[in-house]
Motif scaffolding. Structure first.
Motif, PDB file in Angstrom:
ATOM      1  N   VAL A   1      47.045 136.509 -46.896  1.00 41.80           N
ATOM      2  CA  VAL A   1      48.037 137.474 -46.415  1.00 41.80           C
ATOM      3  C   VAL A   1      47.702 137.943 -44.987  1.00 41.80           C
ATOM      4  N   GLN A   2      46.403 137.984 -44.691  1.00 42.06           N
ATOM      5  CA  GLN A   2      45.994 138.354 -43.328  1.00 42.06           C
ATOM      6  C   GLN A   2      46.534 137.328 -42.329  1.00 42.06           C
ATOM      7  N   LEU A   3      46.555 136.069 -42.737  1.00 42.63           N
ATOM      8  CA  LEU A   3      47.025 135.000 -41.859  1.00 42.63           C
ATOM      9  C   LEU A   3      48.550 134.903 -41.846  1.00 42.63           C
ATOM     10  N   ARG A   4      49.149 135.024 -43.015  1.00 44.90           N
ATOM     11  CA  ARG A   4      50.623 134.944 -43.127  1.00 44.90           C
ATOM     12  C   ARG A   4      51.084 136.125 -43.973  1.00 44.90           C
ATOM     13  N   GLN A   5      51.481 137.184 -43.300  1.00 43.23           N
ATOM     14  CA  GLN A   5      51.813 138.431 -43.985  1.00 43.23           C
ATOM     15  C   GLN A   5      52.936 138.279 -45.015  1.00 43.23           C
ATOM     16  N   GLU A   6      53.880 137.387 -44.729  1.00 39.63           N
ATOM     17  CA  GLU A   6      55.042 137.228 -45.609  1.00 39.63           C
ATOM     18  C   GLU A   6      54.672 136.705 -47.007  1.00 39.63           C
ATOM     19  N   LEU A   7      53.474 136.155 -47.146  1.00 37.78           N
ATOM     20  CA  LEU A   7      53.064 135.610 -48.451  1.00 37.78           C
ATOM     21  C   LEU A   7      53.059 136.676 -49.540  1.00 37.78           C
ATOM     22  N   GLU A   8      52.832 137.928 -49.111  1.00 36.14           N
ATOM     23  CA  GLU A   8      52.802 139.042 -50.047  1.00 36.14           C
ATOM     24  C   GLU A   8      54.107 139.092 -50.873  1.00 36.14           C
ATOM     25  N   GLN A   9      55.216 138.796 -50.212  1.00 36.66           N
ATOM     26  CA  GLN A   9      56.518 138.828 -50.895  1.00 36.66           C
ATOM     27  C   GLN A   9      56.836 137.528 -51.614  1.00 36.66           C
ATOM     28  N   TRP A  10      56.109 136.477 -51.282  1.00 40.22           N
ATOM     29  CA  TRP A  10      56.468 135.160 -51.810  1.00 40.22           C
ATOM     30  C   TRP A  10      55.404 134.563 -52.723  1.00 40.22           C
ATOM     31  N   THR A  11      54.645 135.457 -53.351  1.00 41.84           N
ATOM     32  CA  THR A  11      53.656 135.000 -54.327  1.00 41.84           C
ATOM     33  C   THR A  11      54.396 134.788 -55.642  1.00 41.84           C
ATOM     34  N   ILE A  12      54.315 133.584 -56.205  1.00 43.21           N
ATOM     35  CA  ILE A  12      55.090 133.322 -57.428  1.00 43.21           C
ATOM     36  C   ILE A  12      54.217 133.140 -58.659  1.00 43.21           C
ATOM     37  N   GLY A  13      52.906 133.177 -58.469  1.00 49.00           N
ATOM     38  CA  GLY A  13      52.040 133.093 -59.650  1.00 49.00           C
ATOM     39  C   GLY A  13      50.576 133.032 -59.290  1.00 49.00           C
ATOM     40  N   CYS A  14      49.746 133.367 -60.259  1.00 53.08           N
ATOM     41  CA  CYS A  14      48.309 133.160 -60.072  1.00 53.08           C
ATOM     42  C   CYS A  14      47.665 132.880 -61.413  1.00 53.08           C
ATOM     43  N   HIS A  15      46.548 132.180 -61.381  1.00 52.96           N
ATOM     44  CA  HIS A  15      45.838 131.817 -62.607  1.00 52.96           C
ATOM     45  C   HIS A  15      44.348 131.941 -62.332  1.00 52.96           C
ATOM     46  N   ILE A  16      43.695 132.795 -63.117  1.00 53.29           N
ATOM     47  CA  ILE A  16      42.268 133.042 -62.919  1.00 53.29           C
ATOM     48  C   ILE A  16      41.495 132.481 -64.112  1.00 53.29           C
ATOM     49  N   LYS A  17      40.720 131.436 -63.835  1.00 48.84           N
ATOM     50  CA  LYS A  17      39.938 130.765 -64.873  1.00 48.84           C
ATOM     51  C   LYS A  17      38.459 131.015 -64.613  1.00 48.84           C
ATOM     52  N   GLU A  18      37.600 130.527 -65.522  1.00 50.33           N
ATOM     53  CA  GLU A  18      36.162 130.752 -65.359  1.00 50.33           C
ATOM     54  C   GLU A  18      35.597 130.076 -64.111  1.00 50.33           C
ATOM     55  N   ASP A  19      36.125 128.907 -63.763  1.00 51.39           N
ATOM     56  CA  ASP A  19      35.512 128.134 -62.680  1.00 51.39           C
ATOM     57  C   ASP A  19      36.333 128.093 -61.390  1.00 51.39           C
ATOM     58  N   GLY A  20      37.401 128.878 -61.318  1.00 48.76           N
ATOM     59  CA  GLY A  20      38.199 128.885 -60.104  1.00 48.76           C
ATOM     60  C   GLY A  20      39.465 129.698 -60.288  1.00 48.76           C
ATOM     61  N   ALA A  21      40.127 129.975 -59.184  1.00 48.30           N
ATOM     62  CA  ALA A  21      41.367 130.754 -59.242  1.00 48.30           C
ATOM     63  C   ALA A  21      42.374 130.158 -58.275  1.00 48.30           C
ATOM     64  N   ARG A  22      43.649 130.374 -58.566  1.00 42.70           N
ATOM     65  CA  ARG A  22      44.669 129.813 -57.681  1.00 42.70           C
ATOM     66  C   ARG A  22      45.868 130.744 -57.562  1.00 42.70           C
ATOM     67  N   PHE A  23      46.513 130.652 -56.412  1.00 45.18           N
ATOM     68  CA  PHE A  23      47.762 131.386 -56.162  1.00 45.18           C
ATOM     69  C   PHE A  23      48.827 130.386 -55.766  1.00 45.18           C
ATOM     70  N   ASP A  24      50.049 130.610 -56.243  1.00 45.69           N
ATOM     71  CA  ASP A  24      51.175 129.773 -55.841  1.00 45.69           C
ATOM     72  C   ASP A  24      52.127 130.598 -54.992  1.00 45.69           C
ATOM     73  N   PHE A  25      52.591 129.992 -53.901  1.00 45.73           N
ATOM     74  CA  PHE A  25      53.459 130.692 -52.960  1.00 45.73           C
ATOM     75  C   PHE A  25      54.705 129.858 -52.646  1.00 45.73           C
TER      76      PHE A  25
END
Ligand SMILES: [Zn+2]
Length: 263
Positions: free
Chosen positions: A141-165
């Motif tokens: 979000v620091q790099l692309r502020q608009e991502l804050e509004q366009w986050t469509i999902g996240c998944h937090i697992k034991e060995d990693g995490a991901r965000f979809d935009f």
């Protein structure tokens, strides 16, 4: 029908993980027996929420021990605070029973004494991963502020995490490197991570770090030190859809901070 529905909405499970995140077991009792799940008066198990996977664990009963392989939150009332879209207050937590233990459910009765325990190593890994995910998100979000509004999902697992935009332009290799650099810069400060309830509402929680505030009810580290170096990569999910993934190969778990509640 309506009366039943209201009854469902009004019931709530006491969430001990908000009172003490390091509690790995507690003594409680059965509130309701479902076809594939048990509901308890109180629990230490964190249910799936905010992208964080649920705890696993066991429920010890006079008739035997049942394993639960997931926990999920149901019902509750919406949080009416700016920024807490989708969050709920109260609600019940279902402990989903392992298929091999389902046959024991017919012997379980309401008010039966129970001891619920979680897999502390899994919890610690999810806590690490969840905290790491916030540094990835804050850097993106620091790099692309608009991502804050366009986050469509996240998944937090034991060995990693991901965000979809949703994005107009894919992340370039330079941007991914910059997000990784910014995230690691935040981690390197090794400052205090705040995780507090807003306006006394235990389910309306705010994650904070060096002036960054993110509404979040997950479990978190008190400082980023144990995450170690974060590595970030991207994956194209389709037209205008991008995924950012973080991994933390240097992370160190610490089970010494967890404890059982003695009856
Ligand atoms: Zn969080």
């Amino acid at each position: 029908m309506n009366t039943l529905l209201n009854n469902e909405v009004l019931r709530s499970t006491e969430k001990l993980y908000y009172q003490d995140q390091y509690l790995t077991s507690t003594t409680t009792q059965i509130t309701r027996v479902h076809a594939d799940a048990l509901e308890l008066d109180s629990t230490v198990a964190y249910p799936e929420g905010g992208g964080q996977e649920a705890d696993h664990g066991t429920i010890e009963l006079p008739i035997g021990t049942l394993r639960f392989i997931w926990a999920k939150k149901l019902y509750g009332t919406p949080i009416r605070l700016e920024g807490f879209k989708g969050g709920k207050l109260g609600g019940i937590i279902l402990h989903m029973i392992h298929p091999d233990d389902l046959h024991l459910l017919e012997q379980v009765t309401v008010h039966m004494p129970a001891r619920v325990s979680i897999d502390a190593l899994r919890r610690d890994r999810l806590t690490l991963s969840h905290s790491a995910s916030h540094f990835l998100y804050a850097a993106a979000v620091q790099l692309r502020q608009e991502l804050e509004q366009w986050t469509i999902g996240c998944h937090i697992k034991e060995d990693g995490a991901r965000f979809d935009f949703l994005v107009e332009e894919s992340f370039s290799a330079e941007e991914v490197r910059e997000i990784e650099r910014l995230a690691n810069e935040l981690i390197a400060h090794d400052d205090v991570i705040g995780n507090t309830a807003v306006q006394g509402l235990e389910d309306a929680r705010l994650w904070s770090y060096r002036g960054i505030e993110i509404p979040c009810g997950g479990t978190h580290l008190q400082s980023p030190q144990r995450i170690g170096r974060l590595s970030v990569r991207r994956k194209r999910l389709g037209k205008s859809k991008e995924r950012l993934i973080c991994e933390f190969p240097e992370a160190s778990t610490d089970l010494s901070i967890y404890r059982e509640q003695h009856a």
